[in-house]
Motif scaffolding. Structure first.
Motif, short mmCIF file in Angstrom:
data_model
loop_
_atom_site.label_atom_id
_atom_site.label_comp_id
_atom_site.label_asym_id
_atom_site.label_seq_id
_atom_site.Cartn_x
_atom_site.Cartn_y
_atom_site.Cartn_z
N VAL A 15 0.84 -1.19 -0.12
CA VAL A 15 0.01 0.12 0.11
C VAL A 15 0.80 1.17 0.28
N ALA A 16 0.56 2.12 -0.86
CA ALA A 16 1.18 3.65 -1.18
C ALA A 16 2.69 3.41 -1.37
N LEU A 50 6.63 -7.21 -5.45
CA LEU A 50 7.37 -6.70 -4.79
C LEU A 50 8.46 -5.72 -5.17
N CYS A 51 8.59 -4.47 -4.68
CA CYS A 51 9.76 -3.63 -5.13
C CYS A 51 10.93 -4.21 -4.69
N ALA A 52 12.23 -3.82 -4.85
CA ALA A 52 13.40 -4.31 -4.21
C ALA A 52 13.45 -4.03 -2.92
N LEU A 53 13.22 -2.76 -2.62
CA LEU A 53 12.98 -2.59 -1.21
C LEU A 53 12.18 -3.10 0.05
N HIS A 54 10.81 -3.60 -0.70
CA HIS A 54 10.10 -4.40 0.35
C HIS A 54 10.50 -5.76 -0.02
N ALA A 55 11.14 -6.36 -0.92
CA ALA A 55 11.43 -7.56 -1.11
C ALA A 55 12.72 -7.81 0.04
N ASP A 56 13.62 -6.96 0.07
CA ASP A 56 14.63 -7.01 1.17
C ASP A 56 14.29 -6.88 2.57
#
Length: 74
Positions: A15-16, A50-56
């Protein structure tokens, strides 16, 4: 140059978050397992991009196993 949102671009499911998705997350609730791998083909209602940030930053409940499928990097 403004970068307009491409219709084929997939965004993070969080979200967001407006970052481009780079990985796909799936769950196996019966085995308490999460699998995170390269961006899947799409269209699966049970998969989450997921983007890289959220995957990490991925975390799962205690007792769950996370399987990370890494792609080869240069």
């Amino acid at each position: 140059m403004d970068e307009a949102l491409r219709t084929d671009e997939r965004l993070c499911s969080k979200v967001a978050c407006a970052r481009e998705a780079v990985a796909t997350l799936t769950f196996d609730y019966g085995d308490r397992m999460a699998a995170l791998g390269p961006l899947g083909p799409g269209g699966d209602p049970h998969a989450h991009d997921l983007c890289a940030l959220h995957a990490d930053r991925l975390s799962v409940p205690a007792g769950w196993l996370v399987i990370r499928h890494e792609t080869l990097r240069d």
